[in-house]
Motif scaffolding. Structure first.
Motif, PDB file in Angstrom:
ATOM      1  N   PRO A  21       0.917  -1.222   0.071  1.00 11.85           N
ATOM      2  CA  PRO A  21      -0.108  -0.056  -0.116  1.00 11.85           C
ATOM      3  C   PRO A  21       0.820   1.293  -0.008  1.00 11.85           C
ATOM      4  O   PRO A  21       0.659   2.212   0.730  1.00 11.85           O
ATOM      5  N   ALA A  22       1.843   1.326  -0.878  1.00 11.56           N
ATOM      6  CA  ALA A  22       2.667   2.571  -0.998  1.00 11.56           C
ATOM      7  C   ALA A  22       2.671   2.726  -2.451  1.00 11.56           C
ATOM      8  O   ALA A  22       2.810   1.873  -3.424  1.00 11.56           O
ATOM      9  N   GLN A  69       2.867  12.513  -0.134  1.00 12.34           N
ATOM     10  CA  GLN A  69       4.481  12.170  -0.366  1.00 12.34           C
ATOM     11  C   GLN A  69       5.006  12.466  -1.731  1.00 12.34           C
ATOM     12  O   GLN A  69       6.087  12.752  -2.004  1.00 12.34           O
ATOM     13  N   ALA A  70       3.928  12.151  -2.847  1.00 13.21           N
ATOM     14  CA  ALA A  70       4.448  12.640  -4.210  1.00 13.21           C
ATOM     15  C   ALA A  70       4.901  13.943  -4.395  1.00 13.21           C
ATOM     16  O   ALA A  70       5.629  14.639  -4.888  1.00 13.21           O
ATOM     17  N   PHE A  71       3.959  15.039  -3.652  1.00 11.45           N
ATOM     18  CA  PHE A  71       4.414  16.308  -3.633  1.00 11.45           C
ATOM     19  C   PHE A  71       5.525  16.727  -2.856  1.00 11.45           C
ATOM     20  O   PHE A  71       6.222  17.431  -3.122  1.00 11.45           O
ATOM     21  N   ALA A 128      -4.164  16.855   0.328  1.00 14.54           N
ATOM     22  CA  ALA A 128      -2.730  16.633  -0.037  1.00 14.54           C
ATOM     23  C   ALA A 128      -1.883  17.652  -0.500  1.00 14.54           C
ATOM     24  O   ALA A 128      -0.605  18.000  -0.387  1.00 14.54           O
ATOM     25  N   VAL A 129      -2.420  18.437  -1.353  1.00  9.80           N
ATOM     26  CA  VAL A 129      -1.690  19.571  -2.263  1.00  9.80           C
ATOM     27  C   VAL A 129      -1.698  20.795  -1.370  1.00  9.80           C
ATOM     28  O   VAL A 129      -0.620  21.376  -1.194  1.00  9.80           O
ATOM     29  N   ALA A 130      -3.068  21.158  -0.890  1.00  9.71           N
ATOM     30  CA  ALA A 130      -2.983  22.769  -0.269  1.00  9.71           C
ATOM     31  C   ALA A 130      -3.632  22.757   1.213  1.00  9.71           C
ATOM     32  O   ALA A 130      -3.374  23.511   1.558  1.00  9.71           O
TER      33      ALA A 130
END
Length: 740
Positions: A301-302, A394-396, A441-443
């Motif tokens: 789950p990553a 995490q991607a950001f 996640a982003v903002a």
């Protein structure tokens, strides 16, 4: 639902009895149906009508799921208006007046009818034959019908995306399918609007049979609608204050974008970015093409990146950032069906499950999965929602600029989510939850909450999230017009920004002539934003030197406009007004202007008339009530007039609105070159300044005294006054007066 004429299935709600009144609400009973009707002054000029069984309306302790649904639909739940209630005994049939200043809702006793007036003008009345009724279908479903009487010349705007006429009268809009491209707000330039507040299925019959009735059918246990009174701009203001407004994007999304072509390697896209830089063309962002380049691992789950496309994610993102370019990448809220994670999460109940056998539903492949079958995460379950949002964060943190995610799936009826949602409600709520998780996640962790999430999904409250992406259209003049009309129709529906695609890399390119390319580019420059397409045949380098020089010219205009356009987006956070405003929205009192429905206002100051066919002559209508200044010639025109203007490929019919100013930034190749201490370079004035200009993060104020305008905040800027005006500087203040 049954046909309208099948009255055996219809309960007409007729006999109304007054119960009680408070400062914000009046309650009535509908005794023949065992229901109650509550009318609330939700805000100045806004009435909320709720009708259902008394036990439903009086439920003071809704469950957690009901509270979540309410929060997804309404940003402001408490009423902030005041209501004065009085009876109307002089009428043959008793009625009541519910007043908010000069705005009055009158409702009659028997038969149940209502009307809304402002001053002496009746703006809206119910269908005299049947104002409100309830239909019971054979399956036991309850369907409300609300009928609104239309005048012969009533036009209707909003209700989502359309590539045709912006006036939706004569159409039928069904709201719960992705293909419908529907949104829940409708309004008339005559001064009224309506919003159906529901996650259920809503059908809008906008006088398809010529009966001059607007019928709304709501599949739900409770009728919940908001009626707005005011000019269209005020209706959008109240609607977005009620349902939510977008946060602000950062600066880099305002620059030019480049969309990777399908099948193109990341290395080839990076080389295109370098070519843009070498050619002196502005660029700030790259959007990678489908399929998704990152997502859950097959057995863990990553998140991981697709090694076949992005072998070294940090290195690739760093390479783009060295070119001052951010990366947006596609993702999706699910797992592939042939993976260990699919089986494990099916056992946990973390995927959307079939009602019949309790198995995870397998969706057919889509663009994001490269055609491979997949399962959708059940985002109604808070643990799943949190997991997906945290993995996106995490991607950001690794350097990704923005996610690209279309999550408006056609979910079958035979699925019930963990939260109990199914059918139309689940189809509506799913993209809402996906965009909300991406926003978190982003903002959501930033102050201020800046960031964009790229998507084409439409759902109630979509205007809360930037960035709305335009449709893929044909590489033709008709495709250009299609893109423009969708932006204007979404703006009329409450969406602040729709970006444009300069062509379509997935359609034949033979129709993309140099002339069309430049006309499309010029109009896109004067919009919320746009993206080039990475297909070589649609890049500036595919055209001759003269066309490339014109591209460079228009991109310089784009970056000079960034402070103005971002100022419009920041203003939308306060007012709800879109960047591109249709003539009906901007000039409701000028019916002639409404027919010119491919012209638009870019913010309050600029009238733009895109050239939508070959040739260098264009007809322009200048709306009544204002004078207009031609940006190309400096000539002044009175409003209420039609002109044929000449527009070479290096110009566009653009007119400044008298009393306004246009503040421009410096030349740049990307937003990283902007000096935060000096965002502005030049000011253009259209007649005597009367309005403070809209401009990004600057406080420029205009004051009127003794026939002159005194302006603060223009220090160090070059000022270009209109003919007949003179400029005098007094320290930090600028005085504009007429030449004597």
């Amino acid at each position: 639902m049954p046909p309208k004429s099948d009255f055996a299935h219809v309960t007409q709600l007729n006999v109304l009895q007054f119960l009680t009144a408070k400062s914000t609400r009046a309650d009535f009973s509908i005794e023949d149906a065992g229901m109650q009707l509550h009318i609330e002054a939700h805000a100045p000029g806004v009435y909320r009508l709720r009708c259902a069984q008394a036990s439903v309306l009086l439920d003071e302790k809704p469950g957690a799921r009901a509270r979540l649904h309410t929060e997804l639909l309404l940003a402001r739940q408490e009423a902030v208006g005041e209501l004065a209630v009085s009876s109307i005994p002089e009428r043959e049939q008793q009625g009541w007046r519910l007043e908010q200043g000069d705005i009055v809702l009158e409702i009659s006793h028997s038969p149940l009818q209502f009307s809304i007036s402002k001053g002496d003008d009746c703006l809206l009345r119910s269908d005299p034959r049947q104002a409100l009724s309830v239909v019971q279908t054979e399956s036991g479903e309850q369907v409300w019908r609300l009928g609104l009487d239309l005048d012969g010349d009533d036009a209707l705007y909003g209700l989502g995306e359309t590539a045709g006429e912006l006036d939706r009268r004569g159409q039928r809009v069904e709201a719960d399918h992705p293909q419908a491209r529907a949104l829940p707000l409708a309004w008339s330039p005559k001064g009224w609007g309506i919003y159906v507040n529901s996650l259920g299925r809503v059908e809008h019959d906008l006088d398809t049979d010529g009966s001059e009735v607007y019928s709304i059918y709501l599949h739900a246990n409770i009728l919940d609608v908001f009626l707005f009174v005011g000019e269209p701009a005020e209706i959008l203001n109240q609607y977005t204050a009620l349902t939510g407004r977008a946060g602000q994007p950062a600066l880099w999304p305002m620059g030019v974008w480049l969309d990777q072509a399908p099948g193109q390697t990341v290395a080839a896209t990076l080389e295109q970015v370098r070519q843009f830089r070498q050619s002196g063309l502005g660029l700030d962002a790259v959007q990678l093409a489908d399929p998704a380049v990152y997502g859950f691992q097959a057995d863990k789950p990553a998140f991981e990146w697709d090694a076949a496309r992005v072998a070294d994610p940090r290195g690739v993102l760093s390479d783009f950032q060295e070119q001052a370019v951010q990366v947006a990448a596609p993702t999706f809220p699910g797992v592939l069906a042939d993976t260990v994670m699919f089986t494990e999460w099916e056992d946990r109940g973390w995927l959307l499950m079939n009602d019949e056998d309790g198995s995870a539903h397998v969706f057919e492949g889509c663009a994001a999965t490269a055609g491979r079958p997949f399962g959708l995460l059940d985002l109604t379950y808070k643990d799943v929602y949190k997991l997906w949002s945290e993995r996106q964060r995490q991607a950001f943190d690794e350097g990704l600029g923005a996610p690209v995610c279309d999550a408006q799936y056609d979910i079958p009826d035979g699925i019930t989510a963990r939260g109990g949602e199914s059918g139309a409600v689940l189809r509506t709520i799913y993209p809402m939850l996906a965009r909300s998780a991406l926003f978190d996640a982003v903002a959501g962790h930033k102050t201020p909450q800046e960031g964009v999430m790229v998507s084409t999904d439409l759902f109630p409250g979509v205007q809360r999230y930037a960035w709305q992406r335009g449709p893929r259209v044909e590489n033709s003049w008709a495709g250009f017009e299609h893109s423009l009309r969708t932006a204007l129709s979404l703006g009329a529906s409450g969406v602040h920004v729709q970006t444009h695609l300069l062509g379509n890399s997935q359609a034949p390119v033979q129709g993309m002539t140099p002339e069309l390319y430049i006309r499309w580019l010029a109009a896109s420059v004067f919009s919320g934003n746009f993206s080039f397409q990475g297909l070589p045949a649609l890049l500036p380098s595919a055209f001759d030197d003269e066309t490339q020089a014109l591209v460079r010219h228009w991109l310089q205009w784009r970056y000079r406009l960034v402070p103005y356009v971002l100022g419009l987006i920041e203003d939308a956070v306060r007012t709800g007004l879109p960047v591109q405003r249709s003539m009906a929205l901007a000039f409701p009192e000028d019916p002639i202007a409404h027919a010119w429905d491919t012209q638009y206002l870019l913010g309050p100051a600029l009238l733009v008339a895109p050239v939508l066919e070959p040739g260098q002559e264009a007809k322009v209508y200048l709306p009544a009530g204002d004078a207009w200044w031609d940006l190309n010639t400096g000539w002044r025109y009175e409003g209420g007039t039609t002109w044929t203007v000449r527009a070479g490929l290096d110009t566009l019919p653009i007119f400044g609105r008298e009393g306004h100013m246009l503040c421009l930034g410096p030349l740049a190749q990307h937003t990283g070159e902007f000096n935060s201490a000096r965002l502005l370079d030049e000011v253009w004035m259209f007649g005597m300044p009367e309005h403070s200009p809209v401009v990004m993060r600057n406080k420029i104020r205009v004051m009127q005294m003794q026939g002159s305008s005194y302006i603060k905040g223009l220090e160090g800027l070059r000022i270009l006054p209109s003919e007949g005006l003179e400029v005098k500087r007094r320290g930090a203040e600028v005085r504009i007066s007429r030449i004597r």
